[in-house]
Design an enzyme around this catalytic site. Structure first.
Site, PDB file in Angstrom:
ATOM      1  N   CYS A 129      -4.795  -3.896   2.921  1.00  0.00           N
ATOM      2  CA  CYS A 129      -4.470  -3.795   4.152  1.00  0.00           C
ATOM      3  C   CYS A 129      -5.602  -4.234   5.134  1.00  0.00           C
ATOM      4  O   CYS A 129      -5.964  -5.223   5.321  1.00  0.00           O
ATOM      5  CB  CYS A 129      -3.753  -2.530   4.566  1.00  0.00           C
ATOM      6  SG  CYS A 129      -2.621  -2.638   5.976  1.00  0.00           S
ATOM      7  N   GLU A 173       0.820  -1.065  -0.097  1.00  0.00           N
ATOM      8  CA  GLU A 173       0.081  -0.084   0.101  1.00  0.00           C
ATOM      9  C   GLU A 173       0.941   1.226  -0.032  1.00  0.00           C
ATOM     10  O   GLU A 173       1.925   1.336   0.637  1.00  0.00           O
ATOM     11  CB  GLU A 173      -0.973  -0.089   1.381  1.00  0.00           C
ATOM     12  CG  GLU A 173      -1.858   0.962   1.586  1.00  0.00           C
ATOM     13  CD  GLU A 173      -2.360   0.741   2.973  1.00  0.00           C
ATOM     14  OE1 GLU A 173      -2.001   0.184   3.777  1.00  0.00           O
ATOM     15  OE2 GLU A 173      -3.729   1.460   3.166  1.00  0.00           O
ATOM     16  N   LYS A 186     -10.024   1.260  -1.543  1.00  0.00           N
ATOM     17  CA  LYS A 186      -9.907   0.600  -0.305  1.00  0.00           C
ATOM     18  C   LYS A 186     -11.360   0.642   0.604  1.00  0.00           C
ATOM     19  O   LYS A 186     -11.798   1.759   0.725  1.00  0.00           O
ATOM     20  CB  LYS A 186      -8.739   1.036   0.673  1.00  0.00           C
ATOM     21  CG  LYS A 186      -8.884   0.333   2.067  1.00  0.00           C
ATOM     22  CD  LYS A 186      -7.451   1.068   2.798  1.00  0.00           C
ATOM     23  CE  LYS A 186      -7.293   0.096   4.202  1.00  0.00           C
ATOM     24  NZ  LYS A 186      -6.030   0.588   4.530  1.00  0.00           N
TER      25      LYS A 186
HETATM   26  C1  ACM Z   1      -3.619  -0.282   7.118  1.00  0.00           C
HETATM   27  O1  ACM Z   1      -4.988  -0.570   6.835  1.00  0.00           O
HETATM   28  N1  ACM Z   1      -2.807   0.568   6.575  1.00  0.00           N
HETATM   29  C2  ACM Z   1      -3.271  -0.515   8.679  1.00  0.00           C
END
Ligand code: ACM
Length: 260
Positions: A142, A38, A109
């Protein structure tokens, strides 16, 4: 098919330097899919939306995309990476899968982590799978790991390889991804970063531990908590297709969604 990860330690804001480090690390390697962390080129801890916007690009635009497009072409591979995405007045925490021909798929995301909520809009693409050379690939980013529905949804759509650009700070994800792989009988590829950032007075330690995990839960390749570098493994994506785990059990057919 060869699946690879590059685990890095980006210097915040030094986009070209961070990309150059990647180029050097993978120069002598061949692979079919490369998964990067990411925000691999920008760093993670943005002070505010304005700063994130200043380092963001539209999907399919900007230096990071141009470099990843060239890498995908040179290596004849899919490059999957996380980046801050600008779209009009909004900014997203996104991942792009760039194909060898320069086409791309974008995922935004879904589950924003902690202070990301102050900066980014929640993703609106939902989870999807795309096919390349008959292999079905999906993306999550993530903190999506903490919601088993993400990997489940991707898997129910037929995804064979879940690619997971990450900047993990909580300790449980590397082990939880064994469960995500096992409960869905899919490959998972978690590319994390290492190092520390403390730009806002809230120190963050990134835990490394990037992993490629097989549908049976076996860790096929991994990196440690502090090292940077490249790992890869040869996999057969079709190993993710058979959801039968005993003569009497198929983990998808045996689900009882009407009781959940
Ligand atoms: C995250 O989602 N970067 C911890």
């Amino acid at each position: 098919m060869k699946v690879a990860i590059y685990q890095n330690k980006p210097v915040f804001g030094k986009v070209e330097d961070n990309i150059n480090d990647l180029s050097k690390a993978v120069a002598n390697h061949a692979f079919d899919i490369l998964v990067l962390p990411e925000f691999f080129a920008t760093g993670y801890q943005f002070l505010n939306t304005e700063e994130a916007v200043s380092l963001a690009d539209g999907a399919g635009e900007g230096i990071t995309f141009e470099r990843m497009k060239r890498l995908a072409k040179d290596k004849e591979a899919i490059i999957i990476y996380g980046f801050p995405e600008k779209d009009g007045q909004k900014i997203y925490n996104s991942a792009l899968a760039v194909l060898p021909g320069g086409e791309f798929h974008r995922y935004r995301k879904t589950h924003l982590f902690d202070t990301e909520k102050n900066i980014f809009s929640p993703g609106d693409t939902g989870f999807f799978t795309f096919e390349f050379d008959k292999v079905k690939i999906g993306m999550m980013i993530c903190f999506d790991w903490r919601f088993p529905e993400a990997a489940r949804k991707l898997s129910l759509m037929g995804t064979q390889i879940i690619c997971h650009p990450s900047n993990l700070v909580m300790p449980h994800c590397p082990d939880a991804m064994i469960t995500r792989a096992l409960e869905n009988n899919v490959f998972t590829v978690t590319a994390n970063r290492v190092g520390d950032e403390n730009r806002t007075g809230r120190p963050l330690h990134f835990i490394g531990n990037s992993r490629i995990i097989a549908p049976n839960g076996k860790i096929l390749a991994k990196l440690g908590e502090t090292e940077t570098g490249y790992i890869s493994v040869e996999i057969n994506p079709a190993d993710a297709d058979n959801k039968s785990i005993t003569p009497g059990n198929d983990i998808f057919h045996d689900r009882r969604p009407e009781l959940y």
